[in-house]
Scaffold this active site. Sequence first.
Site, PDB file in Angstrom:
ATOM      1  N   LYS A   9       0.837  -1.200   0.000  1.00 24.71           N
ATOM      2  CA  LYS A   9       0.000   0.000   0.000  1.00 24.71           C
ATOM      3  C   LYS A   9       0.877   1.259   0.000  1.00 24.71           C
ATOM      4  O   LYS A   9       2.094   1.177   0.219  1.00 24.71           O
ATOM      5  CB  LYS A   9      -0.932  -0.050   1.228  1.00 24.71           C
ATOM      6  CG  LYS A   9      -1.949  -1.203   1.151  1.00 24.71           C
ATOM      7  CD  LYS A   9      -2.825  -1.265   2.397  1.00 24.71           C
ATOM      8  CE  LYS A   9      -3.878  -2.360   2.286  1.00 24.71           C
ATOM      9  NZ  LYS A   9      -4.682  -2.476   3.540  1.00 24.71           N
ATOM     10  N   TYR A  49     -11.994  -2.948  -3.576  1.00 27.76           N
ATOM     11  CA  TYR A  49     -12.559  -3.140  -2.243  1.00 27.76           C
ATOM     12  C   TYR A  49     -14.093  -3.184  -2.255  1.00 27.76           C
ATOM     13  O   TYR A  49     -14.724  -2.899  -1.236  1.00 27.76           O
ATOM     14  CB  TYR A  49     -12.071  -2.035  -1.298  1.00 27.76           C
ATOM     15  CG  TYR A  49     -10.683  -2.295  -0.737  1.00 27.76           C
ATOM     16  CD1 TYR A  49     -10.400  -3.458  -0.020  1.00 27.76           C
ATOM     17  CD2 TYR A  49      -9.662  -1.370  -0.899  1.00 27.76           C
ATOM     18  CE1 TYR A  49      -9.142  -3.699   0.507  1.00 27.76           C
ATOM     19  CE2 TYR A  49      -8.384  -1.604  -0.365  1.00 27.76           C
ATOM     20  CZ  TYR A  49      -8.142  -2.767   0.335  1.00 27.76           C
ATOM     21  OH  TYR A  49      -6.887  -3.014   0.865  1.00 27.76           O
ATOM     22  N   ASN A 147      -1.920  -0.181   7.311  1.00 24.81           N
ATOM     23  CA  ASN A 147      -1.334  -1.492   7.593  1.00 24.81           C
ATOM     24  C   ASN A 147      -0.459  -2.049   6.463  1.00 24.81           C
ATOM     25  O   ASN A 147      -0.276  -3.258   6.343  1.00 24.81           O
ATOM     26  CB  ASN A 147      -2.409  -2.486   8.043  1.00 24.81           C
ATOM     27  CG  ASN A 147      -3.469  -2.710   6.983  1.00 24.81           C
ATOM     28  OD1 ASN A 147      -3.344  -2.208   5.873  1.00 24.81           O
ATOM     29  ND2 ASN A 147      -4.482  -3.471   7.317  1.00 24.81           N
ATOM     30  N   HIS A 150      -1.628  -5.476   1.388  1.00 23.56           N
ATOM     31  CA  HIS A 150      -2.857  -6.231   1.150  1.00 23.56           C
ATOM     32  C   HIS A 150      -2.500  -7.617   0.628  1.00 23.56           C
ATOM     33  O   HIS A 150      -1.552  -7.769  -0.145  1.00 23.56           O
ATOM     34  CB  HIS A 150      -3.712  -5.528   0.083  1.00 23.56           C
ATOM     35  CG  HIS A 150      -4.776  -6.423  -0.510  1.00 23.56           C
ATOM     36  ND1 HIS A 150      -6.016  -6.589   0.076  1.00 23.56           N
ATOM     37  CD2 HIS A 150      -4.761  -7.243  -1.598  1.00 23.56           C
ATOM     38  CE1 HIS A 150      -6.714  -7.457  -0.646  1.00 23.56           C
ATOM     39  NE2 HIS A 150      -5.981  -7.869  -1.665  1.00 23.56           N
ATOM     40  N   GLU A 161      -8.835 -10.721  -8.127  1.00 19.87           N
ATOM     41  CA  GLU A 161      -7.946  -9.567  -7.947  1.00 19.87           C
ATOM     42  C   GLU A 161      -6.816  -9.577  -8.981  1.00 19.87           C
ATOM     43  O   GLU A 161      -6.440  -8.531  -9.506  1.00 19.87           O
ATOM     44  CB  GLU A 161      -7.400  -9.545  -6.507  1.00 19.87           C
ATOM     45  CG  GLU A 161      -8.498  -9.206  -5.498  1.00 19.87           C
ATOM     46  CD  GLU A 161      -8.092  -9.406  -4.039  1.00 19.87           C
ATOM     47  OE1 GLU A 161      -6.925  -9.787  -3.780  1.00 19.87           O
ATOM     48  OE2 GLU A 161      -8.942  -9.183  -3.160  1.00 19.87           O
TER      49      GLU A 161
HETATM   50  P1  DAT Z   1      -7.382  -7.425   5.266  1.00 18.11           P
HETATM   51  O1  DAT Z   1      -6.635  -6.297   4.588  1.00 18.11           O
HETATM   52  O2  DAT Z   1      -6.611  -7.966   6.433  1.00 18.11           O
HETATM   53  O3  DAT Z   1      -7.829  -8.492   4.305  1.00 18.11           O
HETATM   54  P2  DAT Z   1     -10.120  -6.473   5.240  1.00 18.11           P
HETATM   55  O4  DAT Z   1     -10.209  -7.066   3.876  1.00 18.11           O
HETATM   56  O5  DAT Z   1     -11.163  -6.846   6.236  1.00 18.11           O
HETATM   57  O6  DAT Z   1      -8.693  -6.779   5.912  1.00 18.11           O
HETATM   58  O7  DAT Z   1     -10.124  -4.878   5.140  1.00 18.11           O
HETATM   59  C1  DAT Z   1      -9.404  -4.234   4.113  1.00 18.11           C
HETATM   60  C2  DAT Z   1      -8.687  -3.064   4.704  1.00 18.11           C
HETATM   61  O8  DAT Z   1      -9.624  -2.147   5.283  1.00 18.11           O
HETATM   62  C3  DAT Z   1      -7.737  -3.396   5.842  1.00 18.11           C
HETATM   63  O9  DAT Z   1      -6.469  -3.815   5.382  1.00 18.11           O
HETATM   64  C4  DAT Z   1      -7.675  -2.104   6.584  1.00 18.11           C
HETATM   65  C5  DAT Z   1      -9.078  -1.566   6.461  1.00 18.11           C
HETATM   66  N1  DAT Z   1      -9.894  -1.969   7.617  1.00 18.11           N
HETATM   67  C6  DAT Z   1     -10.426  -3.202   7.847  1.00 18.11           C
HETATM   68  N2  DAT Z   1     -11.119  -3.229   8.988  1.00 18.11           N
HETATM   69  C7  DAT Z   1     -11.038  -1.972   9.491  1.00 18.11           C
HETATM   70  C8  DAT Z   1     -11.559  -1.331  10.662  1.00 18.11           C
HETATM   71  N3  DAT Z   1     -12.323  -1.992  11.549  1.00 18.11           N
HETATM   72  N4  DAT Z   1     -11.258  -0.028  10.849  1.00 18.11           N
HETATM   73  C9  DAT Z   1     -10.515   0.651   9.974  1.00 18.11           C
HETATM   74  N5  DAT Z   1      -9.992   0.116   8.858  1.00 18.11           N
HETATM   75  C10 DAT Z   1     -10.255  -1.171   8.620  1.00 18.11           C
HETATM   76 MG    MG Z   2      -9.191  -8.359   2.730  1.00 13.88          MG
END
Ligand code: DAT
Ligand code: MG
Length: 183
Positions: A9, A49, A147, A150, A161
């Site tokens: 990212k 997303y 974070n 991805h 993807e």
């Molecule tokens: P991941 O990236 O671990 O697959 P995800 O697909 O649930 O997680 O979410 C995509 C991204 O969205 C994640 O990397 C960071 C953000 N995100 C997820 N949950 C969040 C939350 N509760 N608060 C803020 N940002 C969040």
């Molecule tokens: Mg995810």
Amino acid sequence: MEQTFIMIKPDGVQRGLVGEIIGRFEKKGFSLKGLKLITVDRAFAEKHYADLSAKPFFNGLVEYIVSGPVVAMVWEGKGVVATGRKIIGATNPLESAAGTIRGDFAIDIGRSLVMLLFFSSLLFLLIAPTLTIVLKSKTPNLFDYRNVIHGSDAVESARKEIALWFPEGIAEWESSLHSWIYE
Ligand code: DAT
Ligand code: MG
């Protein structure tokens, strides 16, 4: 052989973590099949997303992804989707274990500060929505995790993807180390 989509990212690129992250996947024994530095627009980030479009952090997340170039990659290997997720670590940087990419390089969860502000301003019901909108437009980074990386969460989402990010297709090659890594 299984493939996964991995994206460094904008914060990972800006912080100079590209080499470190690629190194972790390489040293594990996975093969790099696609790689590009690319800045995507809102429509593209929203598509990537799409499953999260109803989440409160969706707008902040999209802002974050379009805020600078990302490194899009395809990695291949046995069990690479699940193992890739282990190398990456838990979504919330405060919970990701040391030794994982997020556990080693990310801290911010941002959102808690906004939640505090939001709930305290519930007392002033009328100004709360305005405050949230203003805050959101001024500081979108407070609404989502920083974070670093991805990784696809399943073989099926990896397939989608990879098709989205690499419509031109990916490289076909096999590492000569193959027989040293797989029995
Ligand atoms: P991941 O990236 O671990 O697959 P995800 O697909 O649930 O997680 O979410 C995509 C991204 O969205 C994640 O990397 C960071 C953000 N995100 C997820 N949950 C969040 C939350 N509760 N608060 C803020 N940002 C969040
Ligand atoms: Mg995810």
